[in-house]
Design a protein around this motif. Structure first.
Motif, PDB file in Angstrom:
ATOM      1  N   ASN A 101       0.819  -1.213   0.000  1.00 53.10           N
ATOM      2  CA  ASN A 101       0.000   0.000   0.000  1.00 53.10           C
ATOM      3  C   ASN A 101       0.851   1.262   0.000  1.00 53.10           C
ATOM      4  O   ASN A 101       0.466   2.261  -0.590  1.00 53.10           O
ATOM      5  CB  ASN A 101      -0.977   0.001   1.173  1.00 53.10           C
ATOM      6  CG  ASN A 101      -2.154  -0.908   0.914  1.00 53.10           C
ATOM      7  OD1 ASN A 101      -2.428  -1.305  -0.219  1.00 53.10           O
ATOM      8  ND2 ASN A 101      -2.861  -1.267   1.965  1.00 53.10           N
ATOM      9  N   LEU A 102       2.003   1.223   0.648  1.00 52.97           N
ATOM     10  CA  LEU A 102       2.885   2.391   0.645  1.00 52.97           C
ATOM     11  C   LEU A 102       3.514   2.588  -0.738  1.00 52.97           C
ATOM     12  O   LEU A 102       3.661   3.715  -1.199  1.00 52.97           O
ATOM     13  CB  LEU A 102       3.955   2.279   1.722  1.00 52.97           C
ATOM     14  CG  LEU A 102       4.822   3.518   1.922  1.00 52.97           C
ATOM     15  CD1 LEU A 102       3.974   4.757   2.218  1.00 52.97           C
ATOM     16  CD2 LEU A 102       5.827   3.282   3.042  1.00 52.97           C
ATOM     17  N   ILE A 103       3.834   1.494  -1.399  1.00 58.28           N
ATOM     18  CA  ILE A 103       4.341   1.605  -2.772  1.00 58.28           C
ATOM     19  C   ILE A 103       3.257   2.214  -3.660  1.00 58.28           C
ATOM     20  O   ILE A 103       3.528   3.113  -4.466  1.00 58.28           O
ATOM     21  CB  ILE A 103       4.826   0.241  -3.309  1.00 58.28           C
ATOM     22  CG1 ILE A 103       6.123  -0.168  -2.584  1.00 58.28           C
ATOM     23  CG2 ILE A 103       5.044   0.296  -4.834  1.00 58.28           C
ATOM     24  CD1 ILE A 103       6.621  -1.554  -2.898  1.00 58.28           C
ATOM     25  N   LYS A 104       2.027   1.779  -3.485  1.00 54.58           N
ATOM     26  CA  LYS A 104       0.913   2.347  -4.259  1.00 54.58           C
ATOM     27  C   LYS A 104       0.742   3.830  -3.950  1.00 54.58           C
ATOM     28  O   LYS A 104       0.476   4.641  -4.855  1.00 54.58           O
ATOM     29  CB  LYS A 104      -0.387   1.588  -3.971  1.00 54.58           C
ATOM     30  CG  LYS A 104      -0.405   0.194  -4.549  1.00 54.58           C
ATOM     31  CD  LYS A 104      -1.688  -0.524  -4.160  1.00 54.58           C
ATOM     32  CE  LYS A 104      -1.704  -1.954  -4.663  1.00 54.58           C
ATOM     33  NZ  LYS A 104      -2.957  -2.645  -4.305  1.00 54.58           N
ATOM     34  N   HIS A 105       0.897   4.209  -2.691  1.00 55.85           N
ATOM     35  CA  HIS A 105       0.811   5.621  -2.305  1.00 55.85           C
ATOM     36  C   HIS A 105       1.891   6.428  -3.038  1.00 55.85           C
ATOM     37  O   HIS A 105       1.625   7.519  -3.542  1.00 55.85           O
ATOM     38  CB  HIS A 105       0.959   5.772  -0.792  1.00 55.85           C
ATOM     39  CG  HIS A 105       1.254   7.159  -0.345  1.00 55.85           C
ATOM     40  ND1 HIS A 105       0.342   8.202  -0.450  1.00 55.85           N
ATOM     41  CD2 HIS A 105       2.380   7.694   0.200  1.00 55.85           C
ATOM     42  CE1 HIS A 105       0.901   9.316   0.017  1.00 55.85           C
ATOM     43  NE2 HIS A 105       2.130   9.029   0.417  1.00 55.85           N
TER      44      HIS A 105
END
Length: 182
Positions: A19-23
């Motif tokens: 999710n942080l990579i997506k952010h």
């Protein structure tokens, strides 16, 4: 300047949370869209968005180090000083002064706000969102509490109305919806 390919490889090396990579991908997309809006360097602004939370997994329990550890990681990389300053500004390690710094400061929370808006819809897709829906959610203090309204509203400091900023951000994120899983 560091290539996007190398920046993405660094991101995947240092950030373990999907999710942080997506952010970071969402932040990159919005920063590129804002660079187009202001006739700025899309590559440079995109790199700032992509790398802005590079150290988050290392600093999540010590927010005083957030941003500083990223600079340490990037010291051997060819990252322009204005990108490094934008990274510092997004997390309050320096006052946002330049257009890129102000943009990244506002973009960081808006991506999470837009993702939260998509996730409350039954479809869980960005394509069903519009600016009116986002504006209504923005007024709800209980919705997406973690997305600082003050920080998002700082878009006005660089000449964009909240409505315009949300529109640019939403369209940028829609353009990479498959990468975001939304």
């Amino acid at each position: 300047m560091i290539s996007r390919e190398n920046a993405l490889a660094l991101l995947k090396k240092h950030v373990r949370t999907k999710n942080l990579i997506k952010h970071c991908l969402a932040t990159e997309a919005v920063m590129r869209a804002l660079a187009r809006e202001f006739n700025e360097d899309k590559e440079k602004w995109g790199i700032a968005g992509l790398l802005h939370d590079l150290d988050y997994d290392y600093t999540k329990d010590n927010p005083d180090e957030h941003g500083l550890k990223t600079l340490e990681i990037l010291k051997e990389e060819d990252v322009p000083e204005d990108v490094l300053n934008a990274i510092l500004a997004h997390c309050g390690k320096k006052d946002p002064e330049t257009l890129m710094e102000k943009a990244l400061y506002a973009v960081d929370p808006v991506t999470g706000f837009i993702v939260a808006a998509a996730l409350i819809r039954p479809e869980k897709k960005l394509e069903v969102l519009d600016v009116d829906f986002l504006m209504r959610r923005f007024k709800e203090k209980a919705f997406a509490r973690g997305a600082s309204r003050e920080q998002i509203r700082s878009c006005e400091s660089f000449g964009l109305s909240l409505e315009r900023f949300l529109g640019i951000s939403l369209e940028a994120m829609k353009s990479i919806a498959s990468d975001l899983g939304l």
